[in-house]
Design a protein around this motif. Structure first.
Motif, mmCIF file in Angstrom:
data_model
loop_
_atom_site.group_PDB
_atom_site.id
_atom_site.type_symbol
_atom_site.label_atom_id
_atom_site.label_comp_id
_atom_site.label_asym_id
_atom_site.label_seq_id
_atom_site.Cartn_x
_atom_site.Cartn_y
_atom_site.Cartn_z
ATOM 1 N N ALA A 333 -2.075 -18.379 -6.409
ATOM 2 C CA ALA A 333 -1.113 -19.480 -6.433
ATOM 3 C C ALA A 333 -1.372 -20.459 -5.295
ATOM 4 C CB ALA A 333 0.312 -18.932 -6.351
ATOM 5 N N ARG A 334 -1.769 -19.954 -4.130
ATOM 6 C CA ARG A 334 -2.121 -20.842 -3.015
ATOM 7 C C ARG A 334 -3.318 -21.719 -3.393
ATOM 8 N NH1 ARG A 334 -0.900 -19.813 2.562
ATOM 9 N NH2 ARG A 334 1.322 -19.273 2.704
ATOM 10 N N LEU A 335 -4.274 -21.154 -4.134
ATOM 11 C CA LEU A 335 -5.448 -21.918 -4.557
ATOM 12 C C LEU A 335 -5.096 -22.953 -5.625
ATOM 13 C CD1 LEU A 335 -8.096 -19.048 -4.803
ATOM 14 C CD2 LEU A 335 -7.834 -20.714 -2.953
ATOM 15 N N HIS A 336 -3.911 -22.836 -6.206
ATOM 16 C CA HIS A 336 -3.475 -23.740 -7.264
ATOM 17 C C HIS A 336 -2.503 -24.800 -6.759
ATOM 18 C CE1 HIS A 336 -4.696 -23.306 -11.443
ATOM 19 N NE2 HIS A 336 -3.551 -23.807 -11.862
ATOM 20 N N GLY A 337 -1.976 -24.603 -5.526
ATOM 21 C CA GLY A 337 -1.050 -25.585 -4.975
ATOM 22 C C GLY A 337 0.409 -25.267 -5.179
ATOM 23 N N TYR A 338 0.734 -24.010 -5.508
ATOM 24 C CA TYR A 338 2.134 -23.614 -5.673
ATOM 25 C C TYR A 338 2.766 -23.259 -4.329
ATOM 26 C CZ TYR A 338 1.941 -23.102 -10.788
ATOM 27 O OH TYR A 338 1.846 -23.324 -12.139
ATOM 28 N N PRO A 339 3.989 -23.694 -4.070
ATOM 29 C CA PRO A 339 4.703 -23.257 -2.864
ATOM 30 C C PRO A 339 5.043 -21.780 -2.961
ATOM 31 C CG PRO A 339 6.165 -24.528 -4.282
ATOM 32 C CD PRO A 339 4.793 -24.634 -4.889
ATOM 33 N N ASP A 340 5.250 -21.147 -1.813
ATOM 34 C CA ASP A 340 5.486 -19.704 -1.781
ATOM 35 C C ASP A 340 6.816 -19.289 -2.399
ATOM 36 O OD1 ASP A 340 3.056 -19.524 -0.550
ATOM 37 O OD2 ASP A 340 3.817 -18.973 1.427
ATOM 38 N N TRP A 341 7.760 -20.207 -2.570
ATOM 39 C CA TRP A 341 9.021 -19.833 -3.223
ATOM 40 C C TRP A 341 8.830 -19.628 -4.712
ATOM 41 C CZ3 TRP A 341 10.436 -22.851 -7.239
ATOM 42 C CH2 TRP A 341 10.120 -24.221 -7.210
ATOM 43 N N PHE A 342 7.783 -20.209 -5.281
ATOM 44 C CA PHE A 342 7.549 -20.143 -6.720
ATOM 45 C C PHE A 342 7.024 -18.753 -7.066
ATOM 46 C CE2 PHE A 342 5.954 -20.960 -10.890
ATOM 47 C CZ PHE A 342 6.521 -22.149 -11.331
ATOM 48 N N ARG A 343 7.644 -18.112 -8.042
ATOM 49 C CA ARG A 343 7.247 -16.745 -8.374
ATOM 50 C C ARG A 343 6.761 -16.629 -9.816
ATOM 51 N NH1 ARG A 343 10.949 -12.137 -5.672
ATOM 52 N NH2 ARG A 343 9.245 -10.954 -6.625
ATOM 53 N N PHE A 344 5.946 -15.602 -10.036
ATOM 54 C CA PHE A 344 5.343 -15.353 -11.332
ATOM 55 C C PHE A 344 5.736 -13.953 -11.806
ATOM 56 C CE2 PHE A 344 2.920 -18.352 -8.903
ATOM 57 C CZ PHE A 344 2.653 -19.372 -9.808
ATOM 58 N N HIS A 345 5.320 -13.603 -13.004
ATOM 59 C CA HIS A 345 5.620 -12.277 -13.526
ATOM 60 C C HIS A 345 5.110 -11.226 -12.546
ATOM 61 C CE1 HIS A 345 5.729 -8.845 -16.317
ATOM 62 N NE2 HIS A 345 6.630 -9.548 -16.991
#
Length: 436
Positions: A333-345
């Motif tokens: 997610a860091r390599l994609h530009g997502y902030p750390d609050w954003f969560r995935f499955h």
């Protein structure tokens, strides 16, 4: 309105630019539930976009607008219809079949634009869309959009997420349209590149956390919490929420920065660890064909694997540049530009697939900013905080997610029987591909 929304990369980028994403369409219940967790005020419609009418879309948009702006009347007009129709039929990573049924979804996106007449639109797809073998379907799509009154930009050129502040080489087509005689400007690029080392700065090693063997989250130790705060990388500090993202107009999320999330561990055999150790940065490990990330440069394109309708193949996860293991979902997610609050499955199989399938938020944000210019809007930041959804939304299997997101069983992704094929066969979580 975000069609083919997935976990919400496009939604997030447009919200950061200043749009209200009032509704999202996603036909996979697992992804729809993840979108609902991260965008609890957005109306999520778990449907097959090819079976939606304009009335269905507008009804969902109206419900979403009411959630975001209670007591305010909506004009009934969409400022933007956005989305990335499933692109595997055009993808250079697949067979690129001319008659792949997923290619038809591009024309379904066009159909909804024709019927809804949004003031602008954003269409994202893979670079393969511009190949000669797809001239017929591509030109039909563009010609129909022009006949509907739209002026287009981006129909002849590929963009790379590297040029938009993303530490990953990811070539994509971004077509923007405006219902006027003037085409939107192309998304503005930024100077400089972000390295993998800058992207990972401040992230602790998951190996030190036993809890991550059974969960995707763990409480940071005091030392790791201090190191996170002391992060030097401007890119990492923004994603970690330490420094604000310049110009960010999204609603702040309430989240707990003391938790390390998206970091479920993958256990490798001693033989695999040795093979990873012998693989140089920037090279491919011969047996697994997994790529080892560099430190001082960007990543190659993160791949998504396939869903159940295409055999449930696991995403090829890059090898960490310093540790002899594959990367976590949070690192991807860091390599994609997502902030750390954003969560995935919470499973690695679904989590990596959600990241790899999504539009990097910084790229989406650049496209959104270009459309705002066409619309003549200068939105202000809305500071009202948003409480994320229930974590249970991130744990659901497809069958358990179906009633939660009101998915229609007849529109859910099909399941194709196959022999299990996993790039790295000794991953402890490889069973997840079959489980779904």
């Amino acid at each position: 309105m975000d069609l083919f929304a997935g976990a919400g990369g496009m939604s997030l980028g447009f919200e950061q630019a200043g749009f209200d994403v009032v509704a999202a369409v996603e036909y996979d219940p697992v992804h729809a539930a993840t979108h609902a967790f991260n965008f609890p005020q957005c109306e999520v419609l778990c449907r097959d976009a090819s079976r939606l009418s304009a009335a269905d879309v507008l009804a969902a948009a109206k419900r979403g607008f009411k959630k975001l702006h209670p007591g305010v009347a909506w004009s009934g007009r969409l400022d933007a219809l956005i989305g990335g129709p499933p692109c595997q039929g055009f993808s250079t990573g697949g067979k690129r079949e001319r008659d792949d049924e997923r290619n038809d979804l591009l024309l379904e996106f066009v159909r909804l634009i024709e019927e809804l007449k949004p003031r602008t639109f954003c269409l994202e797809n893979v670079a393969g869309l511009l190949e000669t073998k797809f001239d017929e379907v591509r030109e039909e799509a563009f010609e129909r959009l022009r006949k509907a009154g739209y002026s287009l930009s981006g129909t002849d050129k590929v963009v790379n997420s590297l040029n938009f502040g993303v530490p990953q080489s990811r070539r994509r087509v971004i077509v923007l349209g405006a219902l006027s005689d003037k085409a939107p400007r192309r998304p503005a690029t930024v100077d400089g590149e972000v390295s993998v080392q800058e992207a990972f700065d401040g992230l602790p090693s998951p190996v030190q956390y036993k809890a991550l063997l059974d969960s995707d989250e763990a409480e940071l130790t005091s030392g790791d919490a201090e190191r996170r705060t002391a992060t030097k990388s401007a890119y990492a500090r923004r994603l970690a929420g330490i420094d604000p993202l310049p110009g960010d107009k999204s609603r702040p999320r309430l989240w707990d920065p003391s938790l390390l999330t998206g970091s479920r561990r993958t256990i490798h055999t001693a033989e695999t660890i040795q093979r990873f150790a012998e693989t140089e940065r920037g090279a491919v490990e011969p047996k697994s064909r997994l790529y080892r990330l560099p430190l001082d440069g960007p990543s190659r394109t993160l791949r998504a694997g396939t869903g159940s309708e295409r055999g449930s193949h696991t995403s090829p996860r890059p090898i960490h540049p310093r540790e002899d293991r594959v990367v976590t979902v949070r690192e991807a997610a860091r390599l994609h530009g997502y902030p750390d609050w954003f969560r995935f499955h919470t499973t690695n199989w679904h989590g990596h697939r959600q990241v790899g399938n999504s539009v990097p938020p910084p790229l989406a944000r650049a496209a959104a900013t270009a459309l705002l210019s066409s619309l003549g809007y200068s939105p202000v930041a809305l500071r009202a905080t948003v409480r994320l959804g229930e974590v249970s939304l991130l744990t659901l299997s497809r069958s358990k997610a179906q009633p939660v997101v009101d998915a229609l069983i007849e529109e859910m992704p099909a399941t194709r029987t196959r022999k299990p094929i996993v790039p790295e066969r000794d991953m402890i979580d490889s069973y997840e591909a079959a489980a779904g």
